[in-house]
Each structure stands twice: as C-alpha cells, then as structure tokens.
Design an enzyme around this catalytic site. Structure first.
Site: not given
Ligand code: PMV
Length: 318
Positions: A98, A102, A104, A106-107, A148
């Site tokens: 979490v 990675l 989590s 959204a999945a 995501d």
């Molecule tokens: O932390 P993650 O993997 O959910 O990635 C967020 C990616 C960002 O560019 C920092 C934010 C976004 O909404 O794209």
C-alpha cells in the site's frame, strides 16, 4: 455463484509528476503483484466486506462514506441506480504494497468495480471502468493524472498524456527491471501537493523542468519501441534507456520528491551494474526501479536489500 476479478500492480517507468502537468509518461503493469476481489450473494442482510490485509471486516453502512473501499461500492450502486441494495459478501485481498507507488488503490478499485459489474449484471467496458476508477482516484488523491487507473484497467504498457486517448506502446525488445521498495509509505497526494507549490511559486522554471521530463519520456518510448534490428545492439537500447532513467531521477530530485532512502537504493543499483535507476511513482518513499541485464538482476536485487530495501521484485517488460 461468486464473481471474481483480479488487477495487476503497476510502475511508472518515466514521467511521474510532470504527467500531472500534461507531459507524457510511460507505465507498465506488474503482474507479480495483484488485487483480487470476490463478490457473492450473502445470506445475511447487508453488504459485508472482508479485507484481511487492511484488517477490515465490516458492513458497508458502518464505514465512513469516504472510506476508499466503501466509496467504490457506494459510487457503483449509485451509478447503476441499484435499489434496494443487494445482500453481498465481498472479499478483497491484495499482494500489492500500500502507498508505495505500485498502484494498490487503483488495482483494488478496478478489480472491485469489475467484480460488482459482473455479479450485479451491469457489464462495463474498459473505458467505463477506467472512467469510473478515475473518479474514485480523484476522491482520494486530489489532482491525479489518471495514469494509475489507466495502466491497471488495460493491464498493458501505456503511453499516457492526461486527457488524451490512451496509447498502448509496444515493446521492441524485452528488458528487465528490478523494483526496490523502501518500505516507507508515502502518500502521493503530499508529494503532488508539494510539487504544485513549487510550480505555483515559479511556473516558468517548473514548466521547463516538466518539458525536460516530457522529452525524456518521448525518447524512452522511441527506444523501447524500436526493436533490436533497428539498433546496433540490445545493449545500446539498454544504455539509452538507463541513461534516460538517470536523467529522469535527477529531475525528480530537483522536484524534491526523492528521499535519502530512495537515493541510497538508486546508487546501490547503479553501483551493482544497473544501466540506470530512478524513483518510481509519487516518491519520498515507495519504490525505485533499476534497468538491468537479465543476468545481473539477482545481484542488483541483493544489493538493494543490503542497502535497506524491504523487498524487491524482478519483472520482465515485454
Ligand atoms: O505514487 P503513484 O505510483 O500512485 O504515482 C503517482 C504518479 C504521479 O505522477 C506522481 C501523480 C499522478 O497522478 O500522476
């Protein structure tokens, strides 16, 4: 009969943060980790949720409406005007760490949406699932780009520009990535908010930094898509990609979203022969990634553990 759905984790290869400002980013699914949801009819009244990984055993109406899992179910029932509420048992499990970049959240959202859609007989296209999951991401993450939910929904490598039709990119020659987890959970909302403050204070400067990131993502896409026949050798491809990762990491450091722990893992990977390494996702904690020759993957993985990683994953992008 139970309805089941599973969704992979994801990592961002290039372009995080700048993607929030309309620049392109590349992300891939990571199928070694996944969220699994099972929805079945219940003999007891109510919608009962069991998510042992987060220590949750509760009836829907006892949860606050902004609870991440409850909000998916409420919004789903509202979207399809399901009334009266059915009696359901919902089992959720996930091997995706979490708040570590990675994907989590959204999945779980995507798997839960699909399992509900199937069980309650409201078929949804990928586009509908993706749009729904994006609305949920917005409830919890402020101003997410939508990358995501997109990569998790389609479970394919995605070239993503906010607000534009999704583009699946092809991988010319497979390559190997080692993922190292700092074990530090860092809310993406905070790092995104901090980058926004920097941008608000000096838009000219940060727009140009985001432009550089966007150019890196575009060059990386070109390198990944070209197969080895159009390049002198596979290692040329890897060196290009590795160098682009290093450049991207430096720009993320400039955005203040790296951390001593992430930098330590990035250096350890490079010292062990990785062709490039960078943080991946929101930063400040969570994961980093390293591009490696397949035969170096185990050594790089051990070096990451020795440098403080809580876990590592080796994944082949193809
Ligand atoms: O932390 P993650 O993997 O959910 O990635 C967020 C990616 C960002 O560019 C920092 C934010 C976004 O909404 O794209």
């Amino acid at each position: 009969m139970a309805s089941r759905s599973t969704s992979p984790g994801k990592i961002i290869l290039f372009g995080e943060h700048a993607v929030v400002y309309g620049r392109p980013a590349l992300a891939i699914p990571v199928t070694q980790v996944h969220a699994d949801v099972e929805v079945s009819d219940s003999s007891r009244a109510g919608i009962w949720i069991q998510a042992p990984d987060v220590n949750l055993h509760a009836e829907l109406n006892t949860l606050p409406s902004d609870h991440p899992i409850a909000s998916v179910i409420h919004n789903f029932l509202f979207l399809w005007r399901v009334s009266p509420f059915p009696n359901l048992e919902i089992k959720i499990s996930s091997t995706i760490p979490v708040a570590s970049g990675l994907g989590s959240g959204a999945a779980v959202t995507v798997a839960l949406t699909r399992a509900l859609a199937s069980h309650l007989d409201h078929p949804m296209t990928d586009e509908q699932v993706n749009a729904f999951a994006y609305e949920i991401e917005k409830l919890h993450h402020g101003t997410p780009s939508g990358i995501d939910n997109t990569v998790v929904t389609y479970a394919k490598p995605v070239y993503f520009i906010k607000g534009q039709p999704i583009e699946i990119f092809k991988v010319g020659a497979p390559f190997t990535i080692v993922i190292g987890d700092t074990g530090i959970s860092a809310p993406t909302k905070e790092s995104v908010g901090d980058v926004r403050k920097l941008w608000e204070a000096d838009k000219t400067k940060w727009e140009s930094v985001f432009d550089k990131v966007g150019r890196i993502a575009n060059k990386a896409k070109e390198a990944i898509e070209s197969d080895s026949t159009t390049l002198e050798s596979d290692s040329l491809l890897s060196n290009t990609l590795g160098e682009l990762m290093n450049e991207n990491h430096a720009l993320l450091q400039e955005m203040t979203v790296s951390s001593p722990e992430l930098d330590r893992l990035v250096s350890a990977a490079r010292n062990e022969g990785a062709m490039g390494a960078k943080l991946s996702g929101g930063g400040r904690g969570g994961n980093m990634i390293a591009l490696v020759e397949p035969e170096r993957a185990e050594e790089v993985s051990s070096a990451l553990m020795a440098a403080g990683a809580k876990r590592t994953l080796i994944t082949m992008v193809s």
